[in-house]
Motif scaffolding. Structure first.
Motif: not given
Ligand code: ADP
Ligand code: MG
Length: 235
Positions: A143, A121-122, A89-90, A79, A75, A92-93, A145
């Motif tokens: 959303n 950040e996360v 950028r934001q 980013k 993640v 769900t990964r 991460d």
């Protein structure tokens, strides 16, 4: 603390500084994690090469960090490569599927510790814990991460379009040996076959034992995985 026999006595987390962010290393030090366990020292570099992972290692061998550390790193990497003002950028990964709310809580706490130095950040959302549909929706509206859910909860949120996995890079099934016996079978199938997932993503299957259920999941979820079996390290 894991059993001393499960620790990789030849490695330290500091020796992974070429692949792990300094903020993660600092958090691990605070958590008292000095040396990786065997499953961690095998899984982390392979996972960061984007390999699918099938890890079978006994309870207490550190499987949580074996997938949490690389997914957090991924993640952060994602980013770093996306501009601040980019909509993508934001997103769900990472989706982490667990059989129970209790485990979701543990994984969530572990991630919070790992992310101690990453500020905002996360973003992590555990959408299992007795929350109302409204709260879940709110938790997902930015959303996050990383989303932690049971399969039934994840499927419901996908169907209602509150959760989108179009940009997912990693999907984890923890306690894979238990997850099907809790009756999550059909939900997992639908998550994989419902058109929610992108063409390419990485999967992790973490399990204490190799059951027929795990074989079924392996066929469903994994593409030429690195297979880490650590039973030879047991008594
Ligand atoms: P598993 O999922 O394989 O059963 P866990 O991930 O729950 O194992 O880890 C078992 C315990 O060991 C947890 O309390 C965890 O915090 C601790 N632990 C895991 N890895 C390490 C490590 N590298 N150093 C110190 N403690 C660790
Ligand atoms: Mg576990």
């Amino acid at each position: 603390m894991p059993d001393a026999r499960l620790v990789d006595s030849k490695a330290t987390f500091a020796s992974l500084s070429h692949i792990l962010d300094a903020r993660i290393l600092r958090a691990l030090a605070d958590m008292g994690f000095a040396r990786p366990t065997l499953v961690q020292s095998k899984a982390i570099p392979l996972a960061l090469e984007n390999r699918d992972i099938l890890a079978r290692a006994r309870t207490g061998s550190g499987k949580t960090a074996a997938y949490c550390i690389p997914v957090v790193q991924k993640v952060l990497n994602a980013k770093m490569s996306i501009a601040e003002d980019d909509d993508k950028r934001q997103a769900t990964r990472v989706l982490i599927l667990v059989p129970t709310r209790e485990l979701a809580e543990q994984v969530s706490a572990h991630l919070r510790s790992l992310l101690a130095y990453c500020g905002e950040e996360v973003i992590v959302a555990n959408v299992t814990s007795g929350t109302t549909a409204h709260l879940q929706k709110t938790a997902l509206s930015d959303n996050p991460d990383i989303v932690i859910a049971t399969p039934s909860r994840a499927l419901g949120l996908l169907q209602s379009k509150n959760l989108t996995l179009a940009l997912v890079e990693s999907l984890v099934i923890d306690e894979a040996d238990l997850i099907l016996s809790y009756g999550h079978d059909e939900d997992i199938r639908q998550i994989f076959s419902g058109g929610y997932l992108p063409k390419m993503f990485q999967s992790f299957l973490m399990s204490a034992t190799m059951t027929e259920d795990v074989e079924v999941l392996k066929g469903l979820a994994l593409r030429s995985p690195a297979i880490l079996k650590l039973e030879e390290d047991e008594d």
